[in-house]
Design a protein around this motif. Structure first.
Motif, PDB file in Angstrom:
ATOM      1  N   CYS A  37       0.855  -1.177   0.000  1.00 44.68           N
ATOM      2  CA  CYS A  37       0.000   0.000   0.000  1.00 44.68           C
ATOM      3  C   CYS A  37       0.894   1.230   0.000  1.00 44.68           C
ATOM      4  N   LEU A  38       0.315   2.369  -0.306  1.00 43.63           N
ATOM      5  CA  LEU A  38       1.083   3.608  -0.337  1.00 43.63           C
ATOM      6  C   LEU A  38       0.351   4.689   0.439  1.00 43.63           C
ATOM      7  N   ALA A  39       1.120   5.538   1.108  1.00 42.76           N
ATOM      8  CA  ALA A  39       0.583   6.678   1.848  1.00 42.76           C
ATOM      9  C   ALA A  39       1.220   7.936   1.280  1.00 42.76           C
ATOM     10  N   LEU A  40       0.378   8.838   0.804  1.00 46.16           N
ATOM     11  CA  LEU A  40       0.841  10.075   0.173  1.00 46.16           C
ATOM     12  C   LEU A  40       0.506  11.248   1.081  1.00 46.16           C
ATOM     13  N   GLU A  41       1.521  12.054   1.397  1.00 45.15           N
ATOM     14  CA  GLU A  41       1.308  13.246   2.215  1.00 45.15           C
ATOM     15  C   GLU A  41       0.762  14.367   1.347  1.00 45.15           C
TER      16      GLU A  41
END
Length: 455
Positions: A37-41
Motif C-alpha cells: 500500500c502507499l501513503a501520500l502526504e
C-alpha cells in the motif's frame, strides 16, 4: 497538429495503454507486489492511502470499507503528470541495507530539489506492508509536473542512470485510461534504456490504525538499546571515518552503569527556550556537574553526522546518550548532575521527522515508542522548558545565530514543531514536567529550583 482524420497523439497513447494494460496481466503479476500500500502526504498534512492492483479485469469497485479520495485523482491524474520514486528494501534486510537505502533516499531528495525539477511539486510517499509487520516500509517521493514537460521525464531517466549501485529506485508513472481509471506504469533502466517492467491499477486502501512507518522506527531512528544504534554506525565506517572513532569511544563505556546517590536532572526544550541559561544557573545553584548530550568528546563531529540521513544521525545521537550515561554514573557518585538534553530530545525529533502528516498521525499516548530504553541510565527528573512560538522566534532573531537544519524546519514548518512538542509531552518512564520559560530568567530559575527541591 494532428493530421486530418487521425486522432491526436495523446489519444493514441491512451488507447495503446488500455490495450497493453489488458494484455500484460501475466507479465506484471510477477513484478508488482500484491501486498503493498502507499501513503501520500497531501498539502494539508493529511495522508491519502491507495494500493496498486494488478487485476486488469476492469473492475473499478473499491475494497470493502474504502472510498475513492478525489484528491488522489487531482494529484495523480491529468492535467499534468505525476511520477513516483521509491527506494526498495526487502522485508528481511540487514542494517547495511537499511543504511544504503537511506543514503539513496537522501541522494534522490537532493537531486529532485534541483533544476530541472524546480517547477515540480515534491511530496513524501511511503510504500508499506498492510500487515503492520516491521521491515516493510519503503520511503520515496511523488513528483508532480503540472505541465507534463518532456525534459522532466528525460531528467528522471538521468537520475535513474546515475544510480549505479543497488538498491535501484523504482520509477512509476501515472496514467488515466479512456475509462477514467488511474494506472501506474513501472519503469526501470536496462542497458541504459528505459523499459516498462510492470503496470497496476490505482485503487483506494483503508487507512491503517497506526501510521505505517511506526513498526520500523525501533530499527531506524528510535533505537530501543545501545546495540541497535551501534549496529548502524558499524555499517557506516566504510564511508564515514568518524563513525569508527565514535564506536571506539562507546566500546570503552561499560554496558551496565548505575546512578550514584546524588540526583540526576535532565533539562529539555527546543532551541531558544532558555535551556542553556537554565541548565547553567541550576547547576551553579545546586553545586552540580553540568553535562551535555552529545558529549564534548563527539560533539566535534556533529556537523558531519547532521548532514547524513536520519538513521545515521539518530544513531550518532543515541550513542552519545550512552557515552553521557557513563559520565553520569561517575559524576553522580559525588555531586548532583544536570544534563542539557538527553534521550527525550533524540526520540522526539526522530518521531516528528519520520511520521509524515499532521499531529493526528503521531503514535498515541502510552505507545511503547515513548518508553525509555531499558539499558540507558535514567535521570531522576526531566524538565521540559516551553515558550510560545512567537516568543521563541523573537529570541532566535535576537541571537542572530546560524540555524541548524532541524531549527530551520522548526521555524518553517509549524506542524513539525507541534509534533516535536507533543512527542516530548508523551514521553514516559520518566515523563517530562512542563515549565513555562516565558517569564524572566530569575523567575524561571526559581520555579525550576522549587520543583526540583519539592521532588
Amino acid at each position: 497538429m494532428a493530421l486530418a482524420g487521425r486522432p491526436p497523439r495523446t489519444l493514441l497513447l491512451l488507447r495503446c495503454l488500455s490495450v497493453q494494460l489488458c494484455q500484460r496481466r501475466g507479465a506484471c503479476a510477477g513484478v508488482m507486489a500484491l501486498d503493498r500500500c502507499l501513503a501520500l502526504e497531501l498539502p494539508d498534512c493529511s495522508l491519502a492511502y491507495f494500493t496498486l492492483c494488478v487485476d486488469t479485469s476492469g473492475n473499478a469497485d473499491s475494497p470493502e470499507g474504502t472510498s475513492w479520495d478525489p484528491r488522489l485523482a487531482a494529484i495523480l491524474g491529468p492535467p499534468g503528470r505525476s511520477y513516483s520514486l521509491c527506494v526498495p528494501v526487502a522485508p528481511e534486510v540487514d542494517c547495511a541495507a537499511r543504511v544504503g537505502a537511506a543514503k539513496l533516499h537522501q541522494h534522490l531528495l537532493r537531486q529532485l530539489r534541483r533544476s530541472p525539477f524546480q517547477h515540480c511539486r515534491l511530496t513524501r510517499l511511503l510504500s508499506y506492508r498492510p500487515d503492520g509487520q516491521p521491515g516493510g516500509a519503503q520511503h520515496g517521493f511523488l513528483l508532480r509536473d503540472p505541465w507534463d514537460r518532456p525534459d522532466t521525464r528525460r531528467a528522471l531517466d538521468e537520475v535513474l542512470r546515475a544510480c549505479q549501485q543497488a538498491p535501484h529506485p523504482h520509477l512509476g508513472e501515472f496514467e488515466t485510461d479512456l475509462h477514467g481509471q488511474l494506472w501506474q506504469r513501472l519503469w526501470a533502466l536496462q542497458d541504459g534504456r528505459r523499459r516498462q517492467v510492470g503496470c497496476a491499477r490505482v485503487t483506494p486502501a483503508q487507512e491503517p490504525a497506526l501510521h505505517p512507518v511506526l513498526p520500523d522506527l525501533p530499527s531506524s531512528v528510535v533505537f530501543p538499546n545501545r546495540e541497535a544504534a551501534r549496529e548502524v554506525l558499524e555499517a557506516c565506517t566504510a564511508f564515514i571515518p568518524e563513525a569508527q572513532a565514535v564506536l571506539h569511544l562507546i566500546d570503552r563505556c561499560p554496558k551496565h552503569v548505575q546512578k550514584g546517590k546524588f540526583p540526576v536532572i535532565a533539562i529539555e526544550g527546543l532551541d531558544a527556550t532558555g535551556k542553556t541559561t537554565v541548565t547553567r544557573s541550576v547547576a551553579d545553584s545546586l553545586n552540580a556537574v553540568l553535562l551535555r548530550s552529545p558529549p564534548s568528546c563527539i560533539g566535534q563531529w556533529r556537523k558531519i553526522f547532521d548532514d547524513e540521513p536520519t538513521i545515521i544521525r539518530r544513531a550518532f545521537y543515541s550513542l552519545g546518550n550512552y557515552i553521557v550515561a557513563s559520565e553520569i554514573a561517575k559524576e553522580s557518585l559525588h555531586s548532583p548532575v544536570i544534563i542539557d538534553r538527553y534521550w527525550h530530545s533524540t526520540a522526539a525529533y526522530a518521531i516528528a521527522t519520520e511520521i509524515s502528516g499532521g499531529l493526528q498521525y503521531l503514535p498515541p499516548a502510552h505507545h511503547s515508542i515513548y518508553q525509555w530504553p531499558e539499558d540507558l541510565l535514567k535521570p531522576d527528573f526531566v524538565l521540559l522548558l516551553t515558550v510560545s512560538p512567537e516568543e521563541r522566534m523573537k529570541r532566535i532573531e535576537g541571537r542572530g545565530m546560524e540555524k541548524s537544519e532541524e531549527e530551520a524546519e522548526l521555524e518553517a514548518n509549524n506542524i513539525f514543531r507541534q509534533k516535536v512538542e507533543v512527542s516530548y509531552q508523551r514521553m514516559e518512564n520518566p515523563r517530562c514536567r512542563l515549565i513555562d520559560a516565558s517569564p524572566s530568567k530569575e523567575k524561571v530559575l526559581q520555579t525550576v529550583l522549587n520543583l526540583i527541591r519539592n521532588n
